[in-house]
Scaffold this motif. Structure first.
Motif, PDB file in Angstrom:
ATOM      1  N   ALA A 145       0.868  -1.175   0.000  1.00 16.09           N
ATOM      2  CA  ALA A 145       0.000   0.000   0.000  1.00 16.09           C
ATOM      3  C   ALA A 145       0.910   1.232   0.000  1.00 16.09           C
ATOM      4  CB  ALA A 145      -0.932  -0.030   1.209  1.00 16.09           C
ATOM      5  N   SER A 146       0.701   2.151   0.917  1.00 15.35           N
ATOM      6  CA  SER A 146       1.528   3.350   1.024  1.00 15.35           C
ATOM      7  C   SER A 146       1.218   4.030   2.344  1.00 15.35           C
ATOM      8  CB  SER A 146       1.233   4.320  -0.124  1.00 15.35           C
ATOM      9  OG  SER A 146       1.827   5.592   0.117  1.00 15.35           O
ATOM     10  N   VAL A 147       2.196   4.747   2.883  1.00 11.05           N
ATOM     11  CA  VAL A 147       1.904   5.574   4.053  1.00 11.05           C
ATOM     12  C   VAL A 147       0.799   6.564   3.729  1.00 11.05           C
ATOM     13  CG1 VAL A 147       3.666   7.293   3.493  1.00 11.05           C
ATOM     14  CG2 VAL A 147       2.935   6.978   5.878  1.00 11.05           C
ATOM     15  N   ASN A 148       0.675   6.914   2.437  1.00  5.79           N
ATOM     16  CA  ASN A 148      -0.365   7.867   2.035  1.00  5.79           C
ATOM     17  C   ASN A 148      -1.756   7.262   2.005  1.00  5.79           C
ATOM     18  OD1 ASN A 148       2.149   9.196   0.046  1.00  5.79           O
ATOM     19  ND2 ASN A 148       1.098  10.416   1.597  1.00  5.79           N
ATOM     20  N   ILE A 150      -2.916   6.472   4.881  1.00  7.91           N
ATOM     21  CA  ILE A 150      -3.407   6.957   6.175  1.00  7.91           C
ATOM     22  C   ILE A 150      -3.072   8.415   6.449  1.00  7.91           C
ATOM     23  CG2 ILE A 150      -3.425   4.664   7.231  1.00  7.91           C
ATOM     24  CD1 ILE A 150      -0.736   5.408   8.590  1.00  7.91           C
ATOM     25  N   VAL A 151      -2.169   9.005   5.686  1.00  6.32           N
ATOM     26  CA  VAL A 151      -1.854  10.429   5.834  1.00  6.32           C
ATOM     27  C   VAL A 151      -1.851  11.082   4.463  1.00  6.32           C
ATOM     28  CG1 VAL A 151      -0.498  10.129   7.947  1.00  6.32           C
ATOM     29  CG2 VAL A 151       0.647  10.071   5.727  1.00  6.32           C
ATOM     30  N   ALA A 152      -2.247  12.335   4.421  1.00  9.50           N
ATOM     31  CA  ALA A 152      -2.262  13.068   3.157  1.00  9.50           C
ATOM     32  C   ALA A 152      -0.866  13.541   2.805  1.00  9.50           C
ATOM     33  CB  ALA A 152      -3.202  14.261   3.257  1.00  9.50           C
ATOM     34  N   ASP A 153      -0.665  13.870   1.534  1.00 12.17           N
ATOM     35  CA  ASP A 153       0.595  14.491   1.136  1.00 12.17           C
ATOM     36  C   ASP A 153       0.706  15.852   1.811  1.00 12.17           C
ATOM     37  OD1 ASP A 153       1.714  12.586  -0.822  1.00 12.17           O
ATOM     38  OD2 ASP A 153      -0.162  12.988  -1.875  1.00 12.17           O
ATOM     39  N   LYS A 154       1.917  16.199   2.220  1.00 15.44           N
ATOM     40  CA  LYS A 154       2.129  17.397   3.023  1.00 15.44           C
ATOM     41  C   LYS A 154       2.474  18.641   2.204  1.00 15.44           C
ATOM     42  CE  LYS A 154       3.637  14.910   7.190  1.00 15.44           C
ATOM     43  NZ  LYS A 154       3.296  13.549   6.743  1.00 15.44           N
ATOM     44  N   PHE A 155       2.453  18.520   0.885  1.00 16.74           N
ATOM     45  CA  PHE A 155       2.884  19.638   0.059  1.00 16.74           C
ATOM     46  C   PHE A 155       1.741  20.125  -0.833  1.00 16.74           C
ATOM     47  CE2 PHE A 155       6.372  16.544   0.570  1.00 16.74           C
ATOM     48  CZ  PHE A 155       7.146  17.271   1.455  1.00 16.74           C
ATOM     49  N   ASP A 156       1.496  21.420  -0.825  1.00 10.38           N
ATOM     50  CA  ASP A 156       0.409  21.993  -1.623  1.00 10.38           C
ATOM     51  C   ASP A 156       0.593  21.745  -3.112  1.00 10.38           C
ATOM     52  OD1 ASP A 156      -0.789  22.922   0.661  1.00 10.38           O
ATOM     53  OD2 ASP A 156       0.076  24.938   0.514  1.00 10.38           O
ATOM     54  N   THR A 157       1.839  21.654  -3.548  1.00  8.15           N
ATOM     55  CA  THR A 157       2.117  21.479  -4.974  1.00  8.15           C
ATOM     56  C   THR A 157       2.170  20.005  -5.375  1.00  8.15           C
ATOM     57  OG1 THR A 157       4.487  21.574  -4.511  1.00  8.15           O
ATOM     58  CG2 THR A 157       3.392  23.646  -5.119  1.00  8.15           C
ATOM     59  N   PHE A 158       1.918  19.114  -4.432  1.00  9.68           N
ATOM     60  CA  PHE A 158       2.011  17.687  -4.703  1.00  9.68           C
ATOM     61  C   PHE A 158       0.752  17.008  -4.187  1.00  9.68           C
ATOM     62  CE2 PHE A 158       3.848  13.372  -4.035  1.00  9.68           C
ATOM     63  CZ  PHE A 158       4.255  13.157  -5.340  1.00  9.68           C
ATOM     64  N   ILE A 159      -0.241  16.880  -5.069  1.00 11.43           N
ATOM     65  CA  ILE A 159      -1.543  16.352  -4.680  1.00 11.43           C
ATOM     66  C   ILE A 159      -1.821  15.081  -5.479  1.00 11.43           C
ATOM     67  CG2 ILE A 159      -4.023  16.820  -4.599  1.00 11.43           C
ATOM     68  CD1 ILE A 159      -3.307  19.814  -4.467  1.00 11.43           C
ATOM     69  N   SER A 166      -6.918   5.084  -3.505  1.00 11.06           N
ATOM     70  CA  SER A 166      -6.711   3.707  -3.958  1.00 11.06           C
ATOM     71  C   SER A 166      -5.850   2.923  -2.969  1.00 11.06           C
ATOM     72  CB  SER A 166      -6.090   3.682  -5.360  1.00 11.06           C
ATOM     73  OG  SER A 166      -4.820   4.301  -5.372  1.00 11.06           O
ATOM     74  N   LYS A 167      -4.849   3.572  -2.388  1.00 13.12           N
ATOM     75  CA  LYS A 167      -4.020   2.884  -1.402  1.00 13.12           C
ATOM     76  C   LYS A 167      -4.792   2.638  -0.101  1.00 13.12           C
ATOM     77  CE  LYS A 167      -0.204   2.232  -3.722  1.00 13.12           C
ATOM     78  NZ  LYS A 167       0.260   0.868  -4.047  1.00 13.12           N
ATOM     79  N   SER A 168      -5.730   3.522   0.242  1.00 11.38           N
ATOM     80  CA  SER A 168      -6.615   3.257   1.376  1.00 11.38           C
ATOM     81  C   SER A 168      -7.492   2.046   1.091  1.00 11.38           C
ATOM     82  CB  SER A 168      -7.492   4.476   1.670  1.00 11.38           C
ATOM     83  OG  SER A 168      -6.725   5.561   2.149  1.00 11.38           O
ATOM     84  N   ALA A 169      -7.937   1.924  -0.157  1.00 14.45           N
ATOM     85  CA  ALA A 169      -8.743   0.766  -0.544  1.00 14.45           C
ATOM     86  C   ALA A 169      -7.968  -0.529  -0.381  1.00 14.45           C
ATOM     87  CB  ALA A 169      -9.224   0.920  -1.989  1.00 14.45           C
ATOM     88  N   VAL A 170      -6.658  -0.480  -0.610  1.00 13.72           N
ATOM     89  CA  VAL A 170      -5.822  -1.666  -0.420  1.00 13.72           C
ATOM     90  C   VAL A 170      -5.905  -2.147   1.027  1.00 13.72           C
ATOM     91  CG1 VAL A 170      -3.447  -2.541  -0.413  1.00 13.72           C
ATOM     92  CG2 VAL A 170      -4.249  -1.104  -2.302  1.00 13.72           C
ATOM     93  N   LEU A 171      -5.972  -1.227   1.969  1.00 16.13           N
ATOM     94  CA  LEU A 171      -6.053  -1.614   3.377  1.00 16.13           C
ATOM     95  C   LEU A 171      -7.379  -2.291   3.683  1.00 16.13           C
ATOM     96  CD1 LEU A 171      -4.483   1.446   5.229  1.00 16.13           C
ATOM     97  CD2 LEU A 171      -3.385  -0.482   4.087  1.00 16.13           C
ATOM     98  N   GLY A 172      -8.468  -1.774   3.133  1.00 16.76           N
ATOM     99  CA  GLY A 172      -9.762  -2.409   3.335  1.00 16.76           C
ATOM    100  C   GLY A 172      -9.806  -3.801   2.739  1.00 16.76           C
ATOM    101  N   ALA A 194       6.978   4.856   2.738  1.00 15.74           N
ATOM    102  CA  ALA A 194       7.007   6.279   2.415  1.00 15.74           C
ATOM    103  C   ALA A 194       7.819   6.431   1.135  1.00 15.74           C
ATOM    104  CB  ALA A 194       7.598   7.071   3.575  1.00 15.74           C
ATOM    105  N   LEU A 195       8.636   7.443   1.039  1.00 16.63           N
ATOM    106  CA  LEU A 195       9.384   7.706  -0.187  1.00 16.63           C
ATOM    107  C   LEU A 195      10.619   6.819  -0.287  1.00 16.63           C
ATOM    108  CD1 LEU A 195       9.813   9.415  -2.745  1.00 16.63           C
ATOM    109  CD2 LEU A 195      11.063  11.061  -1.328  1.00 16.63           C
ATOM    110  N   PHE A 196      10.658   6.010  -1.332  1.00 17.45           N
ATOM    111  CA  PHE A 196      11.822   5.215  -1.689  1.00 17.45           C
ATOM    112  C   PHE A 196      12.151   5.531  -3.143  1.00 17.45           C
ATOM    113  CE2 PHE A 196      10.556   2.957   2.023  1.00 17.45           C
ATOM    114  CZ  PHE A 196      11.648   2.243   2.472  1.00 17.45           C
TER     115      PHE A 196
END
Length: 259
Positions: A145-148, A150-159, A166-172, A194-196
């Motif tokens: 999945a992704s850390v994202n 459960i948490v939103a991206d922290k940058f206004d220019t990166f949405i 979709s990654k939240s759906a993976v958890l369900g 997270a970022l790799f």
């Protein structure tokens, strides 16, 4: 005490195996003693990965060109793997895509592409592998999945709203599968990187010094993940070391989600 991380005699299937996390995981499985089936769309890249793993580890590797969003492709690929190895013990659902854009700007096609690659592919791979795992009374399914989730991206220019959802759906899906198949000796768990650095991120995120400075400032570890730092978690959830771990989500993010 026996080495519960030993995968000798096991067969692992890895999707999205032509680069990045998928390639690293395939090498890790082989080093742990497993034979490996590597799946991706790019046949030439898969061939190169196959040859390198076999030379380095001596394990058998089968490379299968497959679009994991297409049911007939998936069915054919699983049939090929079962013909080659006779059984499948581990499924690493790693194939994924990160489409940028918010709901106010992205196209329906881009939205669907995210869900097809990140969620539908897990459904299809599981649809054709889980029955054999049930029959043998054993299986390890690991969903990337992704850390994202459960948490939103922290940058206004990166949405990336389609990525988040979709990654939240993976958890369900992970929880639902885990609850349904535990009685058959199958564990289903998810990992949230997270970022790799990978092929998907190197041309965008890792080329942006401004982004990396912000990321490193906000992450307690002060850096992105390094090559191979997911392997320990992948091997843990793929081995008998995690025999009583079911439906869980392990975040591998340097502490980024705790602040």
């Amino acid at each position: 005490m026996a080495n519960t991380f030993d995968l000798t005699g096991k067969v692992a299937v890895v999707t999205g195996a032509s680069s990045g996390i998928g390639t690293d995981a395939a090498f890790a499985y082989a080093h742990a003693g497993a034979d490996v089936a590597i799946l991706a769309r790019r046949a030439e890249k898969l061939k190169d990965v196959k040859e390198k793993i076999e030379k380095e580890t001596g394990r058998k590797v089968v490379a299968v060109s497959c679009d994991v969003t297409q049911e007939e492709n998936v069915k054919s690929a699983v049939d090929t793997v079962l013909k080659e190895f006779g059984h499948i013990d581990i499924l690493l659902n790693n194939a994924g895509i990160a489409v940028q854009g918010g709901v106010d700007s992205m196209s329906v096609e881009a939205w669907n592409q995210s869900f097809d690659t990140n969620v539908k592919s897990i459904f299809l791979m599981s649809k054709y592998i889980i029955p054999q795992m049930k029959e043998q009374g054993y299986g390890k399914v690991v969903n990337i999945a992704s850390v994202n989730a459960i948490v939103a991206d922290k940058f206004d220019t990166f949405i990336r709203h389609s990525y988040n959802s979709s990654k939240s759906a993976v958890l369900g899906l992970t929880k639902g599968m885990a609850a349904s198949y535990a009685r058959y000796g199958i564990t289903v768990n998810a990992i949230g990187p997270a970022l790799f650095e990978s092929e998907m991120t190197s041309d965008t995120l890792f080329k942006s010094n401004e982004f990396l400075v912000k990321y490193n400032t906000l992450n307690p570890s002060g850096r992105p993940g390094n090559k191979g730092e997911l392997n320990g978690t992948i091997l843990y959830l793929s081995s008998d070391a995690s025999s009583y771990v079911q439906g869980q989500f392990i975040v591998v993010d340097g502490g980024g989600s705790i602040v």
